[in-house]
Scaffold this active site. Structure first.
Site, PDB file in Angstrom:
ATOM      1  N   CYS A   1      -5.826   7.868  -0.421  1.00  0.00           N
ATOM      2  CA  CYS A   1      -6.351   7.237   0.805  1.00  0.00           C
ATOM      3  C   CYS A   1      -6.430   8.230   1.960  1.00  0.00           C
ATOM      4  O   CYS A   1      -7.301   9.066   1.961  1.00  0.00           O
ATOM      5  CB  CYS A   1      -5.566   5.974   1.146  1.00  0.00           C
ATOM      6  SG  CYS A   1      -5.900   4.714  -0.088  1.00  0.00           S
TER       7      CYS A   1
ATOM      8  N   HIS B   1      -4.814   2.772  -3.932  1.00  0.00           N
ATOM      9  CA  HIS B   1      -3.383   3.075  -4.090  1.00  0.00           C
ATOM     10  C   HIS B   1      -2.949   2.885  -5.544  1.00  0.00           C
ATOM     11  O   HIS B   1      -2.768   1.758  -5.981  1.00  0.00           O
ATOM     12  CB  HIS B   1      -2.544   2.158  -3.198  1.00  0.00           C
ATOM     13  CG  HIS B   1      -2.646   2.502  -1.752  1.00  0.00           C
ATOM     14  ND1 HIS B   1      -1.914   3.508  -1.170  1.00  0.00           N
ATOM     15  CD2 HIS B   1      -3.410   1.989  -0.761  1.00  0.00           C
ATOM     16  CE1 HIS B   1      -2.218   3.600   0.100  1.00  0.00           C
ATOM     17  NE2 HIS B   1      -3.118   2.689   0.378  1.00  0.00           N
TER      18      HIS B   1
ATOM     19  N   GLU C   1      -0.069   3.519  -6.693  1.00  0.00           N
ATOM     20  CA  GLU C   1       1.387   3.309  -6.765  1.00  0.00           C
ATOM     21  C   GLU C   1       1.814   1.851  -6.662  1.00  0.00           C
ATOM     22  O   GLU C   1       2.932   1.516  -7.017  1.00  0.00           O
ATOM     23  CB  GLU C   1       2.084   4.136  -5.663  1.00  0.00           C
ATOM     24  CG  GLU C   1       1.850   3.692  -4.225  1.00  0.00           C
ATOM     25  CD  GLU C   1       0.553   4.229  -3.607  1.00  0.00           C
ATOM     26  OE1 GLU C   1      -0.353   4.635  -4.365  1.00  0.00           O
ATOM     27  OE2 GLU C   1       0.432   4.214  -2.381  1.00  0.00           O
TER      28      GLU C   1
ATOM     29  N   GLY D   1      33.211  -2.023  -4.058  1.00  0.00           N
ATOM     30  CA  GLY D   1      32.840  -2.926  -5.148  1.00  0.00           C
ATOM     31  C   GLY D   1      31.334  -3.108  -5.214  1.00  0.00           C
ATOM     32  O   GLY D   1      30.815  -3.673  -6.163  1.00  0.00           O
TER      33      GLY D   1
ATOM     34  N   SER E   1      30.452   2.062  -6.225  1.00  0.00           N
ATOM     35  CA  SER E   1      30.978   1.964  -7.594  1.00  0.00           C
ATOM     36  C   SER E   1      30.396   3.054  -8.483  1.00  0.00           C
ATOM     37  O   SER E   1      31.117   3.693  -9.260  1.00  0.00           O
ATOM     38  CB  SER E   1      30.642   0.598  -8.205  1.00  0.00           C
ATOM     39  OG  SER E   1      31.261  -0.411  -7.473  1.00  0.00           O
TER      40      SER E   1
END
Ligand code: XMP
Length: 513
Positions: A81, A169, A171, A224, A229
């Site tokens: 674009c 686009h 994507e 957590g 984590s």
């Protein structure tokens, strides 16, 4: 050096999506500001360059223009674009304001089937357009590969130099075969292999962490949540007992949360885990507080105090580990009229005070959230942690409206556990951004058996969202809502009414406080 594609960011809201799509092709990608000098880019030895879209016009006086030297690097370039307008601007083409602005779905007709970008794809493809200006004269040496209803030059190429331009686009999800087009670009045109996998990443990261930390000690605040984590599991894989994780129970956690962390990290991984139960301190400081912002401030400040004291008890530490992700570190330059610049989180917990002088270990710094989840699974973390829904730092405090009391927190915790259990049992939990219970600060009249009741109300919230910045409430099946409501009212003493929140964001927020 790992093979990589450099994406220059011209302010498109989709720049990060391009980067993620490339990585899904097992090729590493980095996002750099549009004005990064060509020699800096050359130093990275990229296999290809992508020029993102953006809200500007190349002819605007303040248009973001890249270093001209890019076109002499000898690497393939794909302009998307706004990126294709740049090709025109620098290489002798012409861009004009289109008669019709082209937004939304369109059909692409591939005219030159010999172009490697469309190998294995049909000659008619659904694509997503979003542009006003359009190419009216091809840049020098370019040829047309595909056309759309509104543009004769929807895809252009300069095959010898390996420069390509798209007016759509590839994507976004609305270009269903876009992934294959991008895969063709990185594999067939740039010649990249498929080295970027989380399994390979573990080996590299382990090596890097060992090299950085040496014989030093690392402290990590484990919440957590997914990021801390995964960071903990990865650092533990690298340096074992040189890592100490500190887990603060602020008394505002959900049912079983502290147990899961202790079970997974303490027992299963045998991480050195320092469990700090600060429930009483937090609740004491929050006593009588009803204002949501004050609650947040008190919680944030108390957390820092508790964490600081805990690090001192943990003994000498040289490093602090954090689960910082790539979207937090992508350097962006302001581009006028850039809508993406406005979309920024309003509540990233302020972090630890500067006086805590640690060097940082941030092994997830170059990863996107979806990669972090895959990494977590590779490291052996249970799906319960890896696919956990986001949970705010101030925890149940912002879901227990008004003053917090141990009794209200117990009610909320029980009701929330039922919501989570039923959402998981019906397979909704992992499809949603968040689903949880909120305790309202007022009572209402009900009847149970022959008795009149006067008890609290639980609101159930279930939202879909991409990033938490906007959200839609979810149309859960009535049967599920009925089950959740019945269970909450029958099983949680102190609740006699259950309502479902049908507010989207905006105008509502996801959390109630
Ligand atoms: P809101 O309620 O602003 O929430 O629509 C958007 C997303 O952010 C989470 N959230 C927070 N996260 N500290 C956090 O770490 C906070 O104070 C906080 N407040 C909201 C919320 O759960 C949602 O995912």
């Amino acid at each position: 050096m790992v093979e990589q594609i450099v994406i220059l960011d011209f302010g498109s809201q989709y720049t990060q999506v391009i980067a993620r799509r490339i990585r899904e092709c097992n090729v590493y990608s980095v996002i750099l500001p549009y004005n990064t000098p060509a020699r800096e880019i050359a130093a990275l030895k990229p296999r290809g360059l992508i020029l993102s879209g953006g809200p500007s016009s190349v002819y605007a006086p303040d248009a973001p223009l890249p270093d001209r030297g890019l076109f002499q690097l000898g690497v393939p370039i794909l302009g998307i674009c706004f990126g294709v307008q740049l090709l025109a601007h620098y290489l002798g083409g012409k861009v004009e304001r289109g008669q019709k602005r082209e937004y939304g779905k369109g059909t692409l007709r591939v005219l030159d089937k010999s172009c490697a970008l469309f190998e294995g794809l049909p000659s008619s493809l659904q694509v997503w357009n979003s542009h006003g200006d359009k190419l009216t004269r091809l840049p020098r040496g370019f040829a047309v590969v595909a056309a759309s209803d509104n543009s004769d030059y929807a895809v252009i190429e300069q095959r010898e130099k390996r420069f390509y331009g798209f007016q759509f686009h590839p994507e976004v999800a609305h270009t269903p075969r876009g992934r294959e087009i991008l895969s063709n670009f990185v594999h067939k045109i740039c010649g990249c292999g498929k080295e970027w996998t989380m399994r390979n990443y573990i080996d590299q990261a382990v090596e890097d962490i060992r090299a950085q930390v040496g014989r030093g000690h690392v402290i990590l605040g484990l919440s957590g949540g997914v990021d801390s984590s995964v960071a903990a599991a990865l650092i533990h894989r690298a340096i074992g007992s040189q890592l100490t994780c500190i887990f603060v129970n602020n008394g505002l956690l959900r049912a079983r949360e502290a147990d899961v962390v202790r079970q997974v990290f303490g027992k299963h991984f045998q991480v050195k885990l320092q469990y700090e139960d600060a429930t009483r301190l937090f609740l004491k400081r929050l006593k009588g507080v009803t204002d949501p912002e004050r609650k947040r401030k008190i919680i944030g400040k108390t957390f820092i105090e508790v964490f600081q004291a805990a690090t001192q008890r943990a003994g000498k530490a040289d490093f602090l580990a954090q689960g910082t992700l790539y979207p937090d570190v992508i350097e962006s330059v302001p581009i006028s009229g850039n809508p993406a610049a406005l979309i920024k989180s309003h509540h990233n917990v302020g972090g630890l005070p500067k006086r805590m002088k640690f060097k940082l270990v941030e092994p997830l710094r170059c990863l996107f959230k979806d990669e972090v989840r895959v990494l977590g699974l590779e490291l052996g973390l249970p799906p319960e942690i890896v696919y956990r829904q986001p949970f705010p730092g101030p925890g149940l405090a912002v879901r227990c409206l008004g003053e917090l009391t141990p009794k209200k927190l117990t009610i909320l915790r029980q009701a929330d556990a039922i919501v989570v259990e039923e959402m998981k049992a019906s397979d909704w939990y992992y499809k949603l951004w968040q689903s949880f219970a909120v305790l309202l600060p007022c009572k209402s009249v009900g009847v149970m058996g022959d008795e009149r009741t006067y008890d609290f109300t639980i609101a159930v919230r279930a939202v879909e969202s991409q990033d938490g910045m906007t959200a839609d409430w979810v149309k859960l099946p009535y049967e599920l809502l009925e089950k959740v409501s019945n269970r909450i009212i029958n099983e949680v003493s102190g609740v006699n009414r259950c309502v479902f929140d049908i507010t989207s964001k905006p105008p509502g927020t996801i959390e109630w406080e």
